[in-house]
Write a protein that holds these residues in place. Structure first.
Motif, PDB file in Angstrom:
ATOM      1  N   PRO A  79       0.859  -1.186   0.000  1.00 46.74           N
ATOM      2  CA  PRO A  79       0.000   0.000   0.000  1.00 46.74           C
ATOM      3  C   PRO A  79       0.890   1.229   0.000  1.00 46.74           C
ATOM      4  O   PRO A  79       2.041   1.161   0.415  1.00 46.74           O
ATOM      5  CB  PRO A  79      -0.745  -0.117   1.331  1.00 46.74           C
ATOM      6  N   SER A  80       0.360   2.318  -0.501  1.00 51.90           N
ATOM      7  CA  SER A  80       1.170   3.533  -0.479  1.00 51.90           C
ATOM      8  C   SER A  80       0.276   4.729  -0.241  1.00 51.90           C
ATOM      9  O   SER A  80      -0.953   4.627  -0.301  1.00 51.90           O
ATOM     10  CB  SER A  80       1.938   3.698  -1.793  1.00 51.90           C
ATOM     11  N   GLY A  81       0.912   5.846   0.031  1.00 47.68           N
ATOM     12  CA  GLY A  81       0.175   7.068   0.282  1.00 47.68           C
ATOM     13  C   GLY A  81      -0.738   7.437  -0.863  1.00 47.68           C
ATOM     14  O   GLY A  81      -1.755   8.097  -0.668  1.00 47.68           O
ATOM     15  N   GLU A  82      -0.386   6.982  -2.067  1.00 49.66           N
ATOM     16  CA  GLU A  82      -1.174   7.352  -3.243  1.00 49.66           C
ATOM     17  C   GLU A  82      -2.581   6.760  -3.166  1.00 49.66           C
ATOM     18  O   GLU A  82      -3.513   7.281  -3.762  1.00 49.66           O
ATOM     19  CB  GLU A  82      -0.477   6.900  -4.527  1.00 49.66           C
ATOM     20  N   ASP A  83      -2.734   5.648  -2.427  1.00 48.24           N
ATOM     21  CA  ASP A  83      -4.067   5.061  -2.265  1.00 48.24           C
ATOM     22  C   ASP A  83      -5.021   6.069  -1.622  1.00 48.24           C
ATOM     23  O   ASP A  83      -6.219   6.083  -1.905  1.00 48.24           O
ATOM     24  CB  ASP A  83      -4.008   3.811  -1.369  1.00 48.24           C
ATOM     25  N   ALA A  84      -4.478   6.892  -0.730  1.00 46.24           N
ATOM     26  CA  ALA A  84      -5.304   7.847  -0.010  1.00 46.24           C
ATOM     27  C   ALA A  84      -5.716   9.006  -0.904  1.00 46.24           C
ATOM     28  O   ALA A  84      -6.676   9.717  -0.606  1.00 46.24           O
ATOM     29  CB  ALA A  84      -4.551   8.383   1.205  1.00 46.24           C
ATOM     30  N   ALA A  85      -4.995   9.188  -2.004  1.00 51.18           N
ATOM     31  CA  ALA A  85      -5.250  10.341  -2.861  1.00 51.18           C
ATOM     32  C   ALA A  85      -6.230  10.021  -3.984  1.00 51.18           C
ATOM     33  O   ALA A  85      -6.635  10.899  -4.723  1.00 51.18           O
ATOM     34  CB  ALA A  85      -3.925  10.847  -3.437  1.00 51.18           C
ATOM     35  N   ARG A 103     -11.823   7.875  -6.043  1.00 52.14           N
ATOM     36  CA  ARG A 103     -12.991   6.990  -6.048  1.00 52.14           C
ATOM     37  C   ARG A 103     -13.757   7.070  -4.725  1.00 52.14           C
ATOM     38  O   ARG A 103     -13.146   7.173  -3.661  1.00 52.14           O
ATOM     39  CB  ARG A 103     -12.544   5.555  -6.267  1.00 52.14           C
ATOM     40  N   PRO A 104     -15.102   6.980  -4.779  1.00 51.27           N
ATOM     41  CA  PRO A 104     -15.899   7.102  -3.555  1.00 51.27           C
ATOM     42  C   PRO A 104     -15.516   6.046  -2.510  1.00 51.27           C
ATOM     43  O   PRO A 104     -15.490   6.326  -1.323  1.00 51.27           O
ATOM     44  CB  PRO A 104     -17.336   6.913  -4.019  1.00 51.27           C
ATOM     45  N   SER A 105     -15.214   4.810  -2.990  1.00 50.59           N
ATOM     46  CA  SER A 105     -14.901   3.758  -2.029  1.00 50.59           C
ATOM     47  C   SER A 105     -13.614   4.076  -1.279  1.00 50.59           C
ATOM     48  O   SER A 105     -13.332   3.503  -0.243  1.00 50.59           O
ATOM     49  CB  SER A 105     -14.768   2.414  -2.738  1.00 50.59           C
ATOM     50  N   HIS A 106     -12.825   4.986  -1.838  1.00 53.71           N
ATOM     51  CA  HIS A 106     -11.570   5.327  -1.176  1.00 53.71           C
ATOM     52  C   HIS A 106     -11.739   6.414  -0.126  1.00 53.71           C
ATOM     53  O   HIS A 106     -10.797   6.846   0.491  1.00 53.71           O
ATOM     54  CB  HIS A 106     -10.520   5.738  -2.208  1.00 53.71           C
ATOM     55  N   ARG A 107     -12.967   6.851   0.005  1.00 56.59           N
ATOM     56  CA  ARG A 107     -13.216   7.799   1.065  1.00 56.59           C
ATOM     57  C   ARG A 107     -12.939   7.121   2.404  1.00 56.59           C
ATOM     58  O   ARG A 107     -12.442   7.720   3.333  1.00 56.59           O
ATOM     59  CB  ARG A 107     -14.681   8.212   1.000  1.00 56.59           C
ATOM     60  N   TYR A 108     -13.306   5.861   2.444  1.00 62.05           N
ATOM     61  CA  TYR A 108     -13.069   5.122   3.676  1.00 62.05           C
ATOM     62  C   TYR A 108     -11.920   4.135   3.520  1.00 62.05           C
ATOM     63  O   TYR A 108     -11.054   4.023   4.359  1.00 62.05           O
ATOM     64  CB  TYR A 108     -14.351   4.390   4.093  1.00 62.05           C
ATOM     65  N   HIS A 109     -11.917   3.431   2.392  1.00 55.91           N
ATOM     66  CA  HIS A 109     -10.894   2.400   2.166  1.00 55.91           C
ATOM     67  C   HIS A 109      -9.637   3.022   1.599  1.00 55.91           C
ATOM     68  O   HIS A 109      -9.230   2.693   0.487  1.00 55.91           O
ATOM     69  CB  HIS A 109     -11.432   1.327   1.230  1.00 55.91           C
ATOM     70  N   ILE A 110      -9.009   3.901   2.354  1.00 49.65           N
ATOM     71  CA  ILE A 110      -7.810   4.561   1.835  1.00 49.65           C
ATOM     72  C   ILE A 110      -6.567   3.856   2.323  1.00 49.65           C
ATOM     73  O   ILE A 110      -5.463   4.286   2.083  1.00 49.65           O
ATOM     74  CB  ILE A 110      -7.742   6.050   2.256  1.00 49.65           C
ATOM     75  N   HIS A 126       4.833  17.488  -2.498  1.00 50.56           N
ATOM     76  CA  HIS A 126       4.893  16.125  -3.023  1.00 50.56           C
ATOM     77  C   HIS A 126       6.125  15.363  -2.586  1.00 50.56           C
ATOM     78  O   HIS A 126       6.469  14.344  -3.184  1.00 50.56           O
ATOM     79  CB  HIS A 126       4.799  16.105  -4.559  1.00 50.56           C
ATOM     80  N   SER A 127       6.826  15.831  -1.560  1.00 51.11           N
ATOM     81  CA  SER A 127       7.991  15.072  -1.129  1.00 51.11           C
ATOM     82  C   SER A 127       7.530  13.774  -0.460  1.00 51.11           C
ATOM     83  O   SER A 127       6.429  13.690   0.082  1.00 51.11           O
ATOM     84  CB  SER A 127       8.867  15.901  -0.184  1.00 51.11           C
ATOM     85  N   LEU A 181       5.363  -0.354   7.604  1.00 53.93           N
ATOM     86  CA  LEU A 181       5.985   0.794   6.958  1.00 53.93           C
ATOM     87  C   LEU A 181       5.187   1.105   5.698  1.00 53.93           C
ATOM     88  O   LEU A 181       4.980   0.231   4.864  1.00 53.93           O
ATOM     89  CB  LEU A 181       7.440   0.485   6.583  1.00 53.93           C
ATOM     90  N   THR A 182       4.706   2.335   5.573  1.00 51.46           N
ATOM     91  CA  THR A 182       3.964   2.744   4.381  1.00 51.46           C
ATOM     92  C   THR A 182       4.680   3.927   3.748  1.00 51.46           C
ATOM     93  O   THR A 182       5.019   4.896   4.426  1.00 51.46           O
ATOM     94  CB  THR A 182       2.515   3.142   4.734  1.00 51.46           C
ATOM     95  N   PHE A 183       4.878   3.823   2.447  1.00 49.75           N
ATOM     96  CA  PHE A 183       5.609   4.843   1.709  1.00 49.75           C
ATOM     97  C   PHE A 183       4.631   5.696   0.908  1.00 49.75           C
ATOM     98  O   PHE A 183       3.610   5.189   0.440  1.00 49.75           O
ATOM     99  CB  PHE A 183       6.593   4.149   0.761  1.00 49.75           C
ATOM    100  N   GLY A 184       4.920   6.954   0.761  1.00 53.44           N
ATOM    101  CA  GLY A 184       4.068   7.801  -0.077  1.00 53.44           C
ATOM    102  C   GLY A 184       4.352   9.268   0.161  1.00 53.44           C
ATOM    103  O   GLY A 184       5.296   9.623   0.869  1.00 53.44           O
ATOM    104  N   GLU A 185       3.528  10.111  -0.453  1.00 44.78           N
ATOM    105  CA  GLU A 185       3.703  11.539  -0.222  1.00 44.78           C
ATOM    106  C   GLU A 185       3.364  11.855   1.225  1.00 44.78           C
ATOM    107  O   GLU A 185       2.426  11.284   1.792  1.00 44.78           O
ATOM    108  CB  GLU A 185       2.814  12.348  -1.179  1.00 44.78           C
ATOM    109  N   ARG A 186       4.125  12.774   1.787  1.00 45.34           N
ATOM    110  CA  ARG A 186       3.970  13.068   3.210  1.00 45.34           C
ATOM    111  C   ARG A 186       2.543  13.482   3.543  1.00 45.34           C
ATOM    112  O   ARG A 186       1.972  13.051   4.538  1.00 45.34           O
ATOM    113  CB  ARG A 186       4.963  14.160   3.623  1.00 45.34           C
ATOM    114  N   GLU A 187       1.952  14.302   2.668  1.00 44.40           N
ATOM    115  CA  GLU A 187       0.590  14.776   2.922  1.00 44.40           C
ATOM    116  C   GLU A 187      -0.397  13.614   2.963  1.00 44.40           C
ATOM    117  O   GLU A 187      -1.282  13.559   3.820  1.00 44.40           O
ATOM    118  CB  GLU A 187       0.170  15.776   1.828  1.00 44.40           C
ATOM    119  N   SER A 188      -0.237  12.660   2.024  1.00 42.77           N
ATOM    120  CA  SER A 188      -1.141  11.504   1.980  1.00 42.77           C
ATOM    121  C   SER A 188      -0.954  10.635   3.221  1.00 42.77           C
ATOM    122  O   SER A 188      -1.921  10.097   3.773  1.00 42.77           O
ATOM    123  CB  SER A 188      -0.866  10.660   0.740  1.00 42.77           C
TER     124      SER A 188
END
Ligand code: SF4
Ligand code: SF4
Lengths: 172, 309
Positions: free
Chosen positions: A98-104, A107-114, B39-40, B203-210
């Motif tokens: 998983p990565s931070g990009e999932d949170a960004a 999609r509506p389902s990602h409102r919760y499933h981030i 975006h760091s 450990l989760t990697f990604g943009e700091r804001e996310s």
């Protein structure tokens, strides 16, 4: 090379029912060989039947097996349970981390499933936490995982240490 | 990687000195409100998930070509044999270690992965007068051994005591610390090796804001499993490695006395002088010396009046 890798992945991803004749379509598998992540470790033989005897399907399969979700965080939305197209863990939990990009994702389902964990994460969090909670089942890494040669190199394991009584479980 | 030669260091130093003379604020003094590059990248470490398997340590060792460990990475006795420090810390042979804390507030041992936190305003970088450190746009704080003079100021400056010194060569001083796998991974937007090795997605990697969003989401949906704090969101002015914990952070072995102001705000006035001392003073004193000599040679010339002004 690329084609080979792809083929190898396609074969190894996810659950392959093993141990005698496969049960009929609607019967759950008795034994599942988990080898999608095998690289440092030999494939893990997971006794699915044993877990069916002990736990409700929804404990692991959330709401995809048509039994209602048990986690109060899920039941806020998932009030009814319809069987999912597939119940395999890998359908929702990918081999990619998983990565931070999932949170960004918009999609509506990602409102919760981030924050959906990977396949490795799902196994290790679900299995270990439950084993700890019910005080049964394997806890130590080597209780499930026998090292491959690659794995021994990665962890700097010497043969002498693998032969010690505490680590013998690794070779079973 | 951006390389800084000794010559460009002196050039930079002279510019800073000139700016000082002309009344401009020098670079460190401008950094006050810097909240990180847009975006760091960052990593979120979740202590509720870490089980101390040390896969991340093994992955780091392999990726960075570090020396073989004394005992295999499966060895759990390292958590107990922590010597006089009482806890494990990264050193010149290991950029990252996992440390165990037994808190009475938790019913199981807590494991915490330690490495450079890649501060948004790194005090190691600010303290280094040869500019051996760079904060890249992707978020990594990297170090260039080719310009390092081995003064070890960065080791003193770091609020988390991260930089370690490799003693094997006096001629080629070398600081050893986590580089966020910048060379091999981060510059291509790939997660560091430790993140890919973690079996529990601790450990989760990604943009700091996310990641801050995900961290808040975890706290909100599982309020009984986390304390309501993200370590590194503000500590030391904000860091690129962020932590979630099931117990108050001090209980989990974190230094909670680290100020939330970037450390450089306390020392920037002093640090701004350092390049000036190195670059202006020789010229200044050479000038004094010449003027003094001139005065002696031509005591009655018009130059004397000029030098008196
Ligand atoms: S943790 Fe220490 S070494 Fe790492 S960036 Fe911050 S000040 Fe520098
Ligand atoms: S690999 Fe993950 S679970 Fe294992 S010690 Fe490192 S952070 Fe913890």
């Amino acid at each position: 090379m690329k084609y080979f890798l792809f083929a190898a992945m396609a074969i190894s991803i996810g659950a392959i029912p093993a141990g005698g004749a496969p049960p009929p379509e609607d019967e759950p598998p008795r034994l599942i060989v988990l080898d999608s992540l095998a690289h440092f470790y030999e494939p893990v033989r997971f006794d699915h039947q044993l877990h069916i005897d002990y736990a409700d399907c929804a404990e692991c399969h959330h709401h995809t097996t048509a039994s209602p979700a048990t986690d109060p965080r899920c039941t806020i939305c998932h009030t009814t349970a319809t069987a999912g197209a597939s119940v395999a863990c890998r359908n929702c939990h990918g081999t990619k981390r998983p990565s931070g990009e999932d949170a960004a994702k918009p999609r509506p389902s990602h409102r919760y499933h981030i924050d959906i964990v990977s396949l490795a994460g799902a196994y290790h969090i679900n299995c270990l936490d439950c084993h700890q909670a019910v005080d049964a089942g394997p806890i130590e890494c080597i209780d499930c995982h026998a090292f491959t040669e690659e794995g021994k190199k990665f962890f700097h394991l010497t043969d002498s240490l693998l032969g010690s009584p505490k680590n013998q479980g690794a070779d079973q | 990687m951006k390389r800084i030669s000794r010559r460009s260091f002196f050039k930079a130093g002279t510019t800073a000195a000139l700016a000082g003379i002309l009344g401009f604020k020098s670079a460190p003094a401008q950094a006050r409100a810097f909240s990180g590059y847009a975006h760091s990248k960052a990593v979120l470490v979740d202590l509720t998930r870490c089980i101390g398997c040390r896969s991340c340590e093994a992955a780091c060792n392999k990726e960075q070509g570090l020396p073989a460990p004394a005992t295999p990475f499966t060895d759990q006795s390292v958590f107990a044999d922590t010597g006089h420090l009482g806890h494990r810390r990264p050193d010149d042979k290991a950029y990252t270690v996992v440390d165990r804390t037994d808190s009475p507030l938790a019913d199981h041992p807590l494991f915490r992965k330690i490495q450079c936190n890649h501060c948004l305003e790194p005090s190691c970088l600010t303290a280094c007068f040869v500019n051996a450190y760079t904060k890249t746009a992707q978020g990594a704080v990297i170090y260039d051994p080719s310009v390092c003079v081995g003064c070890r100021t960065c080791m003193v400056a770091c609020p988390f005591s991260i930089p370690a010194f490799r003693y094997d060569s006096a001629l080629h001083p070398r600081i050893m610390k986590c580089q966020f796998c910048y060379e091999t991974r981060l510059q291509y937007d790939r997660p560091p090796a430790c993140v890919e090795a973690c079996p529990r997605d601790a450990l989760t990697f990604g943009e700091r804001e996310s990641l801050l969003r995900i961290a808040r989401h975890r706290i909100r949906t599982r309020p009984d499993e986390y304390v309501n704090h993200i370590y590194g969101e503000h500590e030391a002015g904000g860091t690129s490695w962020l932590y979630l914990s099931p117990v108050p952070f001090a209980e989990a072995g974190f230094d909670t006395t680290v100020p939330t102001e970037p450390i450089i705000n306390y020392v920037k006035d002093f640090l701004a002088i350092v390049p000036m001392v190195l670059t202006i003073w020789p010229a200044l004193f050479a000038g004094f010396h010449l003027l003094a000599r001139r005065n002696r040679v031509h005591p009655d010339s018009a130059d004397t009046e000029i030098s008196d002004e």
